[in-house]
Design an enzyme around this catalytic site. Structure first.
Site, PDB file in Angstrom:
ATOM      1  N   GLY A   1      33.245  44.095  43.796  1.00 48.75           N
ATOM      2  CA  GLY A   1      34.457  44.277  42.996  1.00 48.75           C
ATOM      3  C   GLY A   1      34.355  43.528  41.683  1.00 48.75           C
TER       4      GLY A   1
ATOM      5  N   GLY B   1      36.791  44.238  38.604  1.00 50.30           N
ATOM      6  CA  GLY B   1      38.245  44.121  38.774  1.00 50.30           C
ATOM      7  C   GLY B   1      38.832  42.938  38.027  1.00 50.30           C
ATOM      8  CD  GLN B   2      44.309  39.949  37.791  1.00 47.68           C
ATOM      9  OE1 GLN B   2      44.466  40.036  39.001  1.00 47.68           O
ATOM     10  NE2 GLN B   2      45.121  39.260  37.020  1.00 47.68           N
TER      11      GLN B   2
ATOM     12  CB  ILE C   1      33.255  51.559  43.282  1.00 50.79           C
ATOM     13  CG1 ILE C   1      34.469  51.172  42.433  1.00 50.79           C
ATOM     14  CG2 ILE C   1      33.242  50.809  44.602  1.00 50.79           C
ATOM     15  CD1 ILE C   1      35.777  51.657  42.972  1.00 50.79           C
TER      16      ILE C   1
ATOM     17  CE1 TYR D   1      46.958  42.643  48.319  1.00 51.61           C
ATOM     18  CE2 TYR D   1      48.805  41.117  48.396  1.00 51.61           C
ATOM     19  CZ  TYR D   1      47.536  41.452  47.946  1.00 51.61           C
ATOM     20  OH  TYR D   1      46.860  40.589  47.125  1.00 51.61           O
TER      21      TYR D   1
ATOM     22  CE  LYS E   1      44.537  40.412  50.084  1.00 55.49           C
ATOM     23  NZ  LYS E   1      43.098  40.420  49.791  1.00 55.49           N
TER      24      LYS E   1
ATOM     25  CB  ILE F   1      45.512  35.888  39.304  1.00 57.82           C
ATOM     26  CG1 ILE F   1      45.240  35.498  40.761  1.00 57.82           C
ATOM     27  CG2 ILE F   1      44.460  35.289  38.369  1.00 57.82           C
ATOM     28  CD1 ILE F   1      45.114  34.043  41.031  1.00 57.82           C
TER      29      ILE F   1
HETATM   30  C1  AKB Z   1      50.050  41.103  44.043  1.00 55.62           C
HETATM   31  O1  AKB Z   1      51.076  40.913  43.392  1.00 55.62           O
HETATM   32  O2  AKB Z   1      49.884  42.062  44.797  1.00 55.62           O
HETATM   33  C2  AKB Z   1      48.945  40.070  43.939  1.00 55.62           C
HETATM   34  C3  AKB Z   1      49.084  38.987  44.946  1.00 55.62           C
HETATM   35  C4  AKB Z   1      50.059  37.898  44.737  1.00 55.62           C
HETATM   36  O3  AKB Z   1      48.416  38.979  45.935  1.00 55.62           O
HETATM   37  N1  AKB Z   1      48.911  39.550  42.621  1.00 55.62           N
END
Ligand code: AKB
Length: 321
Positions: free
Chosen positions: A8, A11-12, A35, A143, A147, A173
């Site tokens: 990755g 990416g950011q 990718i 998400y 995680k 971030i």
């Molecule tokens: C998001 O907002 O999805 C991410 C995070 C805090 O994991 N920046």
């Protein structure tokens, strides 16, 4: 000498982490994994090796690890929170099936692995103020589910197979280089672009909503310092709470307005983003990271704002945008 593989890398976080790792370990020792359709460009392309590395393709990962004698993998492949909520199956495929591939290669080839977790691993039932390191983690977003699973699966590979897995729970971030895509905390990046472009900012998050945040240089420092930390000192592994600041939209707006007096903001709350933000901590307790591997951020809101505005002005105004 380390040989590092960043999955990755365009990416950011990946684009800046790859360059920082190349500064520390030498360009030839850090492979930028990308990718199809997101090939490295410019300095990222020119400063070291690159390889096609789709996290969902275990054989492709294994080939890169063998070809470049990799000993450390930074696995940054993931969908951010808002996108993951709209594409849950893809979020699982990239985040968890992909992680499985990474951990299998690491087990076979003896690599250490960094895979970030997030404040998204917490949920409504988590204590929101000074959220402890070890606490309730029952998120209701895809998400968050990926995680928490990332943390558990990484711990499992460490305990069962001795794979050196480590991670942090990143807050939002903020960076002036590669923009994020589809996160709940993205507003805290977008607001700086509006300020520098002389536009009014439309904030998707309600006033009074606190979330932890961190400037990119500190995020890179956290990832690298954790991977270099003495394993004998680590009580925890996946993932450490880390934070640098916590603010609500009106506070970042005020910090920018102090330097851009004409700046304006209005609110148009996005219900999905707001419900995700409401379920996340208001502030993290990162004392375990401080004690176990010496974590200490350098940027607070004011220092970050000064640097963001200066860098973005140079880049955007220099390009006539
Ligand atoms: C998001 O907002 O999805 C991410 C995070 C805090 O994991 N920046």
């Amino acid at each position: 000498m380390k040989n590092v593989f960043v999955i990755g890398a365009t990416g950011q976080i990946g684009s800046e982490l790859t360059m920082e790792l190349r500064k520390r370990y030498g360009g030839d020792h850090v492979v930028a994994g990308y990718i199809q359709g997101a090939e490295p460009k410019g300095i990222l392309r020119e400063s070291g090796p690159m390889a096609l590395a789709d996290v969902t393709d275990g054989e492709q990962l294994s080939k890169v690890v063998k070809d470049y004698h990799i000993d450390t993998i930074y696995n940054l492949a993931a969908l951010l929170s808002v996108v993951a909520e709209n594409k849950p199956k893809l979020a699982w495929k990239i985040g968890i099936d992909g992680l499985w591939n990474v951990l299998e290669v690491a087990r076979e080839e003896g690599c250490a692995v960094f895979t970030p977790s997030s404040i998204g691993s917490f949920g409504l039932s988590t204590p929101h103020d000074k959220t402890p390191q070890d606490t309730v983690q029952r998120p209701r977003t895809m998400y968050g589910v990926t995680k928490v699973t990332t943390e558990l699966l990484s711990d499992y590979y460490a305990l069962k197979y001795g794979v050196d897995t480590r991670s942090v729970r990143f807050p939002g971030i903020i960076s002036n280089v590669t923009p994020p895509g589809g996160g709940t905390t993205d507003y805290a990046v977008d607001i700086y672009y509006s300020a520098v472009r002389g536009e009014k900012f439309v904030c998707p998050i309600k006033a009074g909503t606190y979330m932890d945040m961190m400037y990119m240089p500190d995020a890179l420092k956290a990832a690298i310092e954790l991977m270099e930390a003495d394993p004998a000192r680590l009580v925890h592994r996946n993932g450490f709470n880390v934070t640098a600041m916590s603010f609500a939209p009106e506070e970042i707006f005020a910090a920018i307005k102090a330097q851009v007096p004409s700046f304006e903001m209005e609110y148009q709350v996005d219900p999905l983003k707001q419900s995700i933000a409401d379920s996340w901590p208001d502030s993290l307790d990162d004392s375990c990271a401080r004690e176990e591997w010496g974590w200490k951020p350098e940027y607070d809101l004011q220092a970050m704002t000064t640097d963001m505005l200066e860098k973005l002005r140079l880049r955007l105004c220099g390009a006539g945008l």
